[in-house]
Design a protein around this motif. Structure first.
Motif, PDB file in Angstrom:
ATOM      1  N   VAL A 171       2.765  -3.193 -40.612  1.00  0.00           N
ATOM      2  CA  VAL A 171       1.685  -4.170 -40.629  1.00  0.00           C
ATOM      3  C   VAL A 171       1.368  -4.532 -42.074  1.00  0.00           C
ATOM      4  O   VAL A 171       0.932  -3.677 -42.848  1.00  0.00           O
ATOM      5  CB  VAL A 171       0.416  -3.615 -39.945  1.00  0.00           C
ATOM      6  N   HIS A 172       1.598  -5.782 -42.429  1.00  0.00           N
ATOM      7  CA  HIS A 172       1.280  -6.208 -43.787  1.00  0.00           C
ATOM      8  C   HIS A 172      -0.210  -6.496 -43.944  1.00  0.00           C
ATOM      9  O   HIS A 172      -0.880  -6.911 -43.002  1.00  0.00           O
ATOM     10  CB  HIS A 172       2.083  -7.447 -44.153  1.00  0.00           C
ATOM     11  N   ALA A 173      -0.700  -6.280 -45.164  1.00  0.00           N
ATOM     12  CA  ALA A 173      -2.092  -6.564 -45.522  1.00  0.00           C
ATOM     13  C   ALA A 173      -3.044  -5.902 -44.533  1.00  0.00           C
ATOM     14  O   ALA A 173      -3.820  -6.558 -43.841  1.00  0.00           O
ATOM     15  CB  ALA A 173      -2.343  -8.070 -45.600  1.00  0.00           C
ATOM     16  N   GLY A 174      -2.963  -4.582 -44.478  1.00  0.00           N
ATOM     17  CA  GLY A 174      -3.754  -3.834 -43.516  1.00  0.00           C
ATOM     18  C   GLY A 174      -5.256  -3.947 -43.719  1.00  0.00           C
ATOM     19  O   GLY A 174      -6.025  -3.596 -42.828  1.00  0.00           O
ATOM     20  N   GLY A 177      -8.429  -9.255 -42.018  1.00  0.00           N
ATOM     21  CA  GLY A 177      -9.025  -9.294 -40.690  1.00  0.00           C
ATOM     22  C   GLY A 177      -8.019  -9.022 -39.599  1.00  0.00           C
ATOM     23  O   GLY A 177      -8.253  -8.194 -38.711  1.00  0.00           O
ATOM     24  N   ILE A 178      -6.865  -9.702 -39.654  1.00  0.00           N
ATOM     25  CA  ILE A 178      -5.877  -9.487 -38.588  1.00  0.00           C
ATOM     26  C   ILE A 178      -5.058  -8.228 -38.819  1.00  0.00           C
ATOM     27  O   ILE A 178      -4.648  -7.568 -37.864  1.00  0.00           O
ATOM     28  CB  ILE A 178      -4.966 -10.721 -38.388  1.00  0.00           C
ATOM     29  N   GLY A 179      -4.825  -7.857 -40.074  1.00  0.00           N
ATOM     30  CA  GLY A 179      -4.074  -6.631 -40.334  1.00  0.00           C
ATOM     31  C   GLY A 179      -4.805  -5.397 -39.837  1.00  0.00           C
ATOM     32  O   GLY A 179      -4.208  -4.499 -39.231  1.00  0.00           O
ATOM     33  N   SER A 180      -6.114  -5.344 -40.077  1.00  0.00           N
ATOM     34  CA  SER A 180      -6.893  -4.186 -39.627  1.00  0.00           C
ATOM     35  C   SER A 180      -6.941  -4.116 -38.109  1.00  0.00           C
ATOM     36  O   SER A 180      -6.883  -3.026 -37.518  1.00  0.00           O
ATOM     37  CB  SER A 180      -8.304  -4.237 -40.213  1.00  0.00           C
ATOM     38  N   THR A 195       1.560   0.584 -43.010  1.00  0.00           N
ATOM     39  CA  THR A 195       0.858  -0.617 -43.451  1.00  0.00           C
ATOM     40  C   THR A 195       0.899  -0.749 -44.960  1.00  0.00           C
ATOM     41  O   THR A 195       1.040   0.250 -45.678  1.00  0.00           O
ATOM     42  CB  THR A 195      -0.598  -0.627 -42.959  1.00  0.00           C
ATOM     43  N   THR A 196       0.799  -1.988 -45.432  1.00  0.00           N
ATOM     44  CA  THR A 196       0.731  -2.260 -46.859  1.00  0.00           C
ATOM     45  C   THR A 196      -0.678  -2.711 -47.228  1.00  0.00           C
ATOM     46  O   THR A 196      -1.346  -3.390 -46.453  1.00  0.00           O
ATOM     47  CB  THR A 196       1.719  -3.352 -47.285  1.00  0.00           C
ATOM     48  N   ASP A 212      -0.517   5.634 -39.997  1.00  0.00           N
ATOM     49  CA  ASP A 212       0.208   6.878 -40.274  1.00  0.00           C
ATOM     50  C   ASP A 212       0.715   6.942 -41.710  1.00  0.00           C
ATOM     51  O   ASP A 212       0.764   8.021 -42.314  1.00  0.00           O
ATOM     52  CB  ASP A 212       1.383   7.007 -39.309  1.00  0.00           C
ATOM     53  N   HIS A 213       1.103   5.792 -42.251  1.00  0.00           N
ATOM     54  CA  HIS A 213       1.624   5.733 -43.614  1.00  0.00           C
ATOM     55  C   HIS A 213       1.085   4.466 -44.268  1.00  0.00           C
ATOM     56  O   HIS A 213       1.185   3.379 -43.695  1.00  0.00           O
ATOM     57  CB  HIS A 213       3.157   5.695 -43.618  1.00  0.00           C
ATOM     58  N   VAL A 214       0.521   4.612 -45.469  1.00  0.00           N
ATOM     59  CA  VAL A 214      -0.070   3.481 -46.184  1.00  0.00           C
ATOM     60  C   VAL A 214       0.652   3.321 -47.512  1.00  0.00           C
ATOM     61  O   VAL A 214       0.792   4.280 -48.268  1.00  0.00           O
ATOM     62  CB  VAL A 214      -1.573   3.685 -46.412  1.00  0.00           C
ATOM     63  N   ILE A 215       1.096   2.099 -47.795  1.00  0.00           N
ATOM     64  CA  ILE A 215       1.873   1.810 -49.004  1.00  0.00           C
ATOM     65  C   ILE A 215       1.096   0.808 -49.859  1.00  0.00           C
ATOM     66  O   ILE A 215       0.762  -0.280 -49.379  1.00  0.00           O
ATOM     67  CB  ILE A 215       3.252   1.224 -48.648  1.00  0.00           C
ATOM     68  N   ASN A 216       0.824   1.180 -51.092  1.00  0.00           N
ATOM     69  CA  ASN A 216       0.234   0.241 -52.048  1.00  0.00           C
ATOM     70  C   ASN A 216       1.371  -0.617 -52.599  1.00  0.00           C
ATOM     71  O   ASN A 216       2.187  -0.142 -53.398  1.00  0.00           O
ATOM     72  CB  ASN A 216      -0.482   0.992 -53.168  1.00  0.00           C
TER      73      ASN A 216
END
Length: 340
Positions: A171-174, A177-180, A195-196, A212-216
């Motif tokens: 999921v891009h741009a977590g 509004g839509i990413g979250s 998510t990014t 589960d995994h968050v990427i900056n």
């Protein structure tokens, strides 16, 4: 009554205007309770309406409203009902509309707040066939996220990408509004979510939502991380709405036979693709715009079950433009709303 209106392509003003007449046959009159902000509002404020429009124009494409009067022939709604109006004035009679694909209407009369008067005014009339009742227990604020944001995600994930439990989704741009929303929905059905985000602060918030995994993406290559996290297989689904900045990496992050669904291009509309990569890897790339009316009903039911949207800030009507500027600068985590 008060209305927030564009008086030129980029000039916004809070004005006093006359209320609408009583609802015509087949219409309902609505008191607007809360308006949701989206990138479509930013486009409108930039003058990117893609069609001629007359000024002044009330803004706001997404809202939760209360029925205050019904026109002749309206039997399934009554004053006091909470509703979410469908912002596109679909014709209801063309082939796509008859098949329940209202967002592919061949004779749409415009999108409210974009080509024709929107919902950032205290009272408005709307076709009764283009509203969906709000289930008991769903707040005005949560319902105001549905007609553009939440239903778009519902349509992308299930009608188009056909996301299934236990799949892995990027999921891009977590923090958007839509990413979250996409993070919360995917987790609710048992998916693994990568998510990014663009900051460490947003990374912590995305993790708190259940990612589960968050990427900056500012400090790490998301495509490389996604492949490592999936044992070099790649993800089943990419939820794309960023555009040029993430396009190539999104293709590299997918597994063989993966699906990419896209509804936006906030970082730019142009991207390229290696056709050999496309057919050898058997990718499925799906464009998604808006949502059919049925997705609004499903979205409201999902919210009623507990999968609520993420709300960043609720402004007053006079602060609408401040919210739009924050949205444009991506200084948000979740939805920005305006309470009338």
């Amino acid at each position: 009554m008060r209305a927030l209106q564009l008086v030129s392509d980029t000039e916004l003003a809070l004005r006093d205007i006359d209320p609408p007449p009583p609802p015509a046959p087949g219409e309902v009159q609505l008191r607007v309770r809360v308006v949701g902000l989206n990138h479509i509002d930013v486009w409108g404020l930039r003058g990117m309406a893609f069609a001629k429009r007359l000024f002044p124009l009330s803004v706001g494409a997404e809202a939760a409203c209360e029925v205050v009067a019904v026109g002749e022939g309206v039997t399934d709604l009554r004053p006091g009902d909470g509703v979410v109006p469908f912002s596109a004035l679909a014709c209801g009679v063309c082939k796509p509309c008859r098949r329940g694909r209202d967002n592919l209407c061949e004779d749409v009369k415009g999108v409210r707040g974009f080509h024709i008067d929107g919902f950032a005014q205290e009272i408005t009339n709307h076709p009764a066939r283009l509203v969906v009742k709000i289930p008991a227990g769903v707040s005005w604020e949560d319902a105001a996220c549905v007609s553009v944001a939440y239903s778009t995600v519902e349509h992308m994930l299930f009608d188009n990408a056909q996301l299934e439990p236990e799949e892995t989704i990027l999921v891009h741009a977590g923090g958007s509004g839509i990413g979250s929303i996409a993070i919360k929905i995917a987790k609710s059905i048992g998916c693994t979510v990568i998510t990014t985000v663009g900051s460490d602060d947003k990374a912590a918030k995305a993790a708190a939502l259940g990612a589960d995994h968050v990427i900056n993406y500012r400090t790490d290559r998301f495509e490389s991380r996604a492949r490592r996290l999936t044992n070099k297989k790649g993800v089943d689904v990419v939820f794309e709405h960023v555009g040029a900045d993430t396009w190539q990496g999104s293709l590299l992050a997918m597994k063989r036979g993966g699906r990419l669904v896209t509804c936006g291009a906030t970082s730019g509309p142009s991207g390229s693709i290696n056709l050999m990569q496309l057919f050898q890897q058997q990718y499925r790339i799906i464009g998604s715009f808006g949502a059919p009316l049925s997705a609004l009903a499903r979205a409201l039911d999902r919210i009623a079950s507990g999968v609520t949207p993420v709300i960043d800030t609720v402004y007053g009507l006079e602060d609408f433009q401040a919210g739009a500027k924050r949205l444009e600068h991506r200084d948000v985590f979740g939805k920005i709303l305006v309470r009338l």
